[in-house]
Design a protein around this motif. Structure first.
Motif, PDB file in Angstrom:
ATOM      1  N   PHE A 229       0.829  -1.207   0.000  1.00 22.93           N
ATOM      2  CA  PHE A 229       0.000   0.000   0.000  1.00 22.93           C
ATOM      3  C   PHE A 229       0.863   1.256   0.000  1.00 22.93           C
ATOM      4  N   ALA A 230       0.468   2.254  -0.796  1.00 18.79           N
ATOM      5  CA  ALA A 230       1.149   3.545  -0.792  1.00 18.79           C
ATOM      6  C   ALA A 230       0.132   4.642  -1.080  1.00 18.79           C
ATOM      7  N   ILE A 231       0.376   5.811  -0.496  1.00 17.23           N
ATOM      8  CA  ILE A 231      -0.481   6.971  -0.706  1.00 17.23           C
ATOM      9  C   ILE A 231       0.056   7.776  -1.884  1.00 17.23           C
ATOM     10  N   VAL A 232      -0.798   8.050  -2.846  1.00 19.38           N
ATOM     11  CA  VAL A 232      -0.439   8.871  -3.998  1.00 19.38           C
ATOM     12  C   VAL A 232      -0.820  10.329  -3.758  1.00 19.38           C
ATOM     13  N   HIS A 233      -1.985  10.535  -3.167  1.00 17.95           N
ATOM     14  CA  HIS A 233      -2.507  11.905  -2.983  1.00 17.95           C
ATOM     15  C   HIS A 233      -3.484  11.890  -1.825  1.00 17.95           C
ATOM     16  N   GLN A 234      -3.500  12.978  -1.052  1.00 25.02           N
ATOM     17  CA  GLN A 234      -4.459  13.143   0.024  1.00 25.02           C
ATOM     18  C   GLN A 234      -5.108  14.512  -0.065  1.00 25.02           C
ATOM     19  N   GLY A 235      -6.357  14.587   0.325  1.00 22.82           N
ATOM     20  CA  GLY A 235      -7.028  15.871   0.343  1.00 22.82           C
ATOM     21  C   GLY A 235      -8.519  15.732   0.556  1.00 22.82           C
ATOM     22  N   PHE A 236      -9.168  16.856   0.800  1.00 22.30           N
ATOM     23  CA  PHE A 236     -10.619  16.916   0.969  1.00 22.30           C
ATOM     24  C   PHE A 236     -11.153  18.089   0.155  1.00 22.30           C
ATOM     25  N   THR A 237     -12.381  17.958  -0.286  1.00 21.66           N
ATOM     26  CA  THR A 237     -13.130  19.082  -0.844  1.00 21.66           C
ATOM     27  C   THR A 237     -14.474  19.157  -0.139  1.00 21.66           C
ATOM     28  N   LEU A 238     -15.085  20.330  -0.193  1.00 19.88           N
ATOM     29  CA  LEU A 238     -16.427  20.540   0.352  1.00 19.88           C
ATOM     30  C   LEU A 238     -16.524  20.140   1.818  1.00 19.88           C
ATOM     31  N   GLY A 239     -15.389  20.212   2.514  1.00 21.01           N
ATOM     32  CA  GLY A 239     -15.369  19.987   3.939  1.00 21.01           C
ATOM     33  C   GLY A 239     -15.242  18.547   4.383  1.00 21.01           C
ATOM     34  N   ALA A 240     -15.861  17.629   3.644  1.00 25.00           N
ATOM     35  CA  ALA A 240     -15.908  16.248   4.128  1.00 25.00           C
ATOM     36  C   ALA A 240     -15.814  15.201   3.027  1.00 25.00           C
ATOM     37  N   LEU A 241     -15.563  15.621   1.795  1.00 27.47           N
ATOM     38  CA  LEU A 241     -15.483  14.659   0.695  1.00 27.47           C
ATOM     39  C   LEU A 241     -14.017  14.326   0.436  1.00 27.47           C
ATOM     40  N   GLY A 242     -13.599  13.136   0.857  1.00 28.77           N
ATOM     41  CA  GLY A 242     -12.210  12.737   0.723  1.00 28.77           C
ATOM     42  C   GLY A 242     -11.816  12.508  -0.721  1.00 28.77           C
TER      43      GLY A 242
END
Length: 255
Positions: A235-248
């Protein structure tokens, strides 16, 4: 060998307003060997049984309402691949999962929105596999495992959903730095268990993860993650973030 991917595809507006996810998807595609074909499990093809799209020319389905006219004008004319669809069906049947072909299925937005950002020329064949949601995480991992050998033949396997998905609690005015604590807690728990390879906890996330039901009132948008996990290992993380407060908007890979 290509990895398997989990992509949080966000709102359909991602196709026109890619934010931080668009460049992340573009960089990811550029870093990968060009696929010969792509197989997608999308949160937006729920079914009672396993189905595989087999049209040679799938249509672009705008399976949503209330968005700007420009979004409905977007087309993603990638070809299908009936031969690959037949192979996918045979692999799933051989693994004890009865499957049949669907020659009519169009591309839903869980497929064409992220692919339009990764491969905008729409020149790589795409096949979709349906999502029998009632069978849960373990079944999706078995589907991924049954298709993992396709990675050896330069077929890119993608689970397209969302690491968090409660549309009723989104803040349409929130900026990218505004993150609901309950959404962040769930996302971080999932990453912790993925990094620890804690299969038991991941399969029972609805009872064990913080705010699980609040983040996923129904679990169709998380199940594609298990497909990707079943098709890979590391497992590896490519990108992290949220939009609209709670949409991962996280993107993960499994090598």
């Amino acid at each position: 060998m290509l990895p398997s991917l989990f992509i949080s595809h966000g709102s359909p507006m991602l196709a026109l307003e890619p934010g931080a996810s668009g460049p992340a998807l573009k960089r990811l595609a550029a870093a990968l060997k060009r696929p010969k074909a792509i197989v997608v499990v999308s949160a937006h093809w729920e079914s009672r049984e396993l189905l595989v799209s087999s049209s040679p020319t799938p249509q672009t389905w705008h399976d949503f309402g209330g968005f700007p006219a420009a979004l409905y004008a977007v087309q993603y004319p990638a070809p299908g691949d009936p031969a690959l669809a037949q192979r996918v069906t045979e692999l799933l049947c051989a693994a004890g999962m009865p499957t049949r072909l669907d020659p009519q299925r169009p591309f839903d937005h869980g497929t064409w929105v992220p692919l339009s950002l990764m491969y905008p020329h729409a020149d790589i064949p795409v096949v979709q596999v349906s999502l029998p949601t009632q069978l849960g995480p373990k079944f999706q991992e078995l589907v991924g495992s049954a298709l993992a050998s396709l990675r050896d033949d330069d077929v890119l396997l993608i689970g397209s959903g969302s690491i968090t998905h409660n549309l009723g609690e989104l803040d349409w005015r929130a900026g990218p730095q505004s993150i609901e604590p309950w959404a962040l807690a769930f996302r971080d728990w999932m990453i912790e268990k993925l990094q620890a390879d804690d299969t038991q906890a991941l399969h029972d996330y609805r009872h064990l993860a913080p705010f699980a039901m609040r983040n996923h009132p129904s679990d169709e948008h998380l199940l594609p993650l298990y497909f990707a996990r079943g098709a890979g290992t590391k497992f590896a993380i490519v990108h992290q973030g949220f939009t609209l407060g709670a949409l991962g908007m996280d993107i993960y890979r499994f090598d």
